[in-house]
Design an enzyme around this catalytic site. Structure first.
Site, PDB file in Angstrom:
ATOM      1  N   ALA A   1       0.924  -1.395   0.030  1.00 25.97           N
ATOM      2  CA  ALA A   1       0.041   0.041  -0.065  1.00 25.97           C
ATOM      3  C   ALA A   1       0.731   1.362  -0.049  1.00 25.97           C
ATOM      4  O   ALA A   1       0.343   2.319   0.115  1.00 25.97           O
ATOM      5  CB  ALA A   1      -1.128   0.003   1.231  1.00 25.97           C
TER       6      ALA A   1
ATOM      7  N   GLU B   1      17.818  -3.582   2.984  1.00 22.87           N
ATOM      8  CA  GLU B   1      16.928  -3.617   2.130  1.00 22.87           C
ATOM      9  C   GLU B   1      17.560  -3.588   1.049  1.00 22.87           C
ATOM     10  O   GLU B   1      17.209  -4.195  -0.174  1.00 22.87           O
ATOM     11  CB  GLU B   1      16.011  -2.537   2.171  1.00 22.87           C
TER      12      GLU B   1
ATOM     13  N   ASP C   1      12.147   5.821   4.536  1.00 25.73           N
ATOM     14  CA  ASP C   1      11.012   5.193   5.330  1.00 25.73           C
ATOM     15  C   ASP C   1      11.720   4.706   6.497  1.00 25.73           C
ATOM     16  O   ASP C   1      10.930   4.720   7.704  1.00 25.73           O
ATOM     17  CB  ASP C   1      10.851   4.025   4.613  1.00 25.73           C
TER      18      ASP C   1
END
Ligand code: GLA
Length: 401
Positions: free
Chosen positions: A115, A152, A164
């Protein structure tokens, strides 16, 4: 009142939030400015230390047998899928010299995946905080964010920026986080609001190549403009020197979005909350027309929301799917209702999957939780199985310790 249960040092529950971004999209890896905030929604890692040097990983959202890996076998490529994020964090911490203990880690989350709300950063940061605390390592949060990003980028193979993880680890309730991605300097900007997230439920996949393609275009634009990164273009008119129309548009978006971040900060500090709305809608046009990362559901949601009375709205995150953030007047519930009704109707008219509406409330960053019974009894002592849907993220009362 039910007493808070304090647990031993070898186990615990850590929480890290997802994020929304008020302003500054794709500016982070261009050394620019971003203005994200931590959400109330997040991810818990229920962790029990082990005597062996093994990591076991389970997730309530991904039922299946535990994924098991010896710490010494951790290397990029060794683990794929969702478990690459927590395993990558253990790897990045070890690379940084942290004595990561063996651990059973059970994950639960109420951040909808895909999302654009950074479910992966929430997962990384909850695990990063857990493992460093269990290892007794005191790592400043900015450094921890960089390590989670390394996990990541290098372990999960997603070429994202630092926004983030910074929002998840450094967020503060009632504030947005102004982050200068060049200097690493942060400042908290007062921002008490209840915004609306419209999850368009359209696909969002950062590994899909477009994100990397935008990064490469920005680097090429900077090279042609003879600056180290697009951050150094402070007069947006300078981007017209680029001959290639695509590179010109990409650079213009980065430059104007950096300006919008700083403008939004000034407006918030001056208490002119409503005036941030039109900036959001301008940012959406820039993301759609110059950066070309919007998608049809986002464009329709923005249009319907603004027409129904939202102060402004824009897509957030990496693009090509995910969510729209709408600024709606806090004191006018009728407008909020009109916005959700209009967006739902616009989707229904196109036979699209119904959107999901979520609250976006600037909330506290990652922290260790203590839990009230009976959850503490059912979630402990061993994290072999994930806490249920009534587990930490959904049902427990988070208490900073
Ligand atoms: C994703 C990345 C971030 C940032 C945004 C776009 O969320 O993880 O680093 O680049 O996209 O602003």
């Amino acid at each position: 009142m039910t007493p808070i249960v304090q647990r031993g040092t070898g186990e615990g529950v850590w929480f890290a939030p997802g994020r929304a971004n008020l302003m500054g999209e794709h500016t982070d890896y261009n050394d620019g400015f971003v203005l994200p905030f931590a959400l109330a929604q997040g991810t818990t890692a229920t962790v029990a230390q082990r005597d062996d040097a093994v990591l076991t990983l389970t997730s309530h959202q991904r039922p299946g047998p535990p994924i098991e890996v010896a710490l010494e076998d951790l290397a990029p490529g060794a683990i794929t899928g969702w478990a690459a994020y927590p395993a990558g964090v253990a790897w990045a911490l070890r690379e940084a010299g942290v004595k990561v203990p063996g651990a059973s880690i059970a994950i639960d989350s109420d951040v909808p995946p895909g999302a654009g709300l950074s479910s992966s950063a929430a997962l990384e940061c909850a695990v990063a905080l857990a493992l460093t605390e269990l290892a007794g390592a005191a790592i400043p949060r900015r450094e921890l964010a960089a390590l989670a990003r390394r996990a990541e980028n290098e372990f999960a193979g997603v070429p994202s920026g630092i926004m983030d993880q910074s929002a998840s680890l450094l967020g503060r309730a009632g504030h947005a986080l102004l982050l200068d991605c060049q200097s690493g300097q942060t400042s908290q900007v007062p921002f008490t609001a209840r915004l609306l997230i419209i999850n368009t439920r359209a696909k969002h996949d950062l590994t899909a190549g477009e994100y990397g393609a935008r990064r490469a275009e920005c680097e090429e634009a900077a090279r042609q403009l003879s600056v180290p990164t697009l951050r150094f273009i402070t007069n947006c008119g300078d981007t017209s020197r680029l001959r290639d129309p695509i590179l010109r548009k990409r650079a213009r978006h980065i430059c104007t979005d950096n300006e919008r971040v700083l403008r939004a900060v000034t407006l918030l500090r001056d208490g002119k909350y409503a005036e941030v709305g039109p900036l959001l809608t301008q940012a959406h046009a820039s993301l759609r027309d110059d950066f070309e990362i919007s998608w049809p559901e986002a464009d329709v949601a923005v249009e319907a929301a603004v027409t129904a009375g939202a102060l402004g709205a824009r897509m957030i995150g990496g693009g090509f799917g995910g969510s729209v953030l709408a600024l709606v007047p806090d004191d006018r519930p009728a407008i909020r209702a009109a916005v959700t009704t209009a967006v739902a109707a616009a989707f229904a008219a196109r036979a699209w999957t119904a959107p999901e509406f979520l609250d976006a409330i600037p909330s506290a960053g990652a922290r260790r939780l203590t839990l009230r019974p009976p959850l503490a009894r059912s979630g402990y002592p061993h994290a072999a199985s994930a806490p249920g849907r009534d587990g930490p993220a959904a049902g427990a009362t988070p208490q900073p310790v």
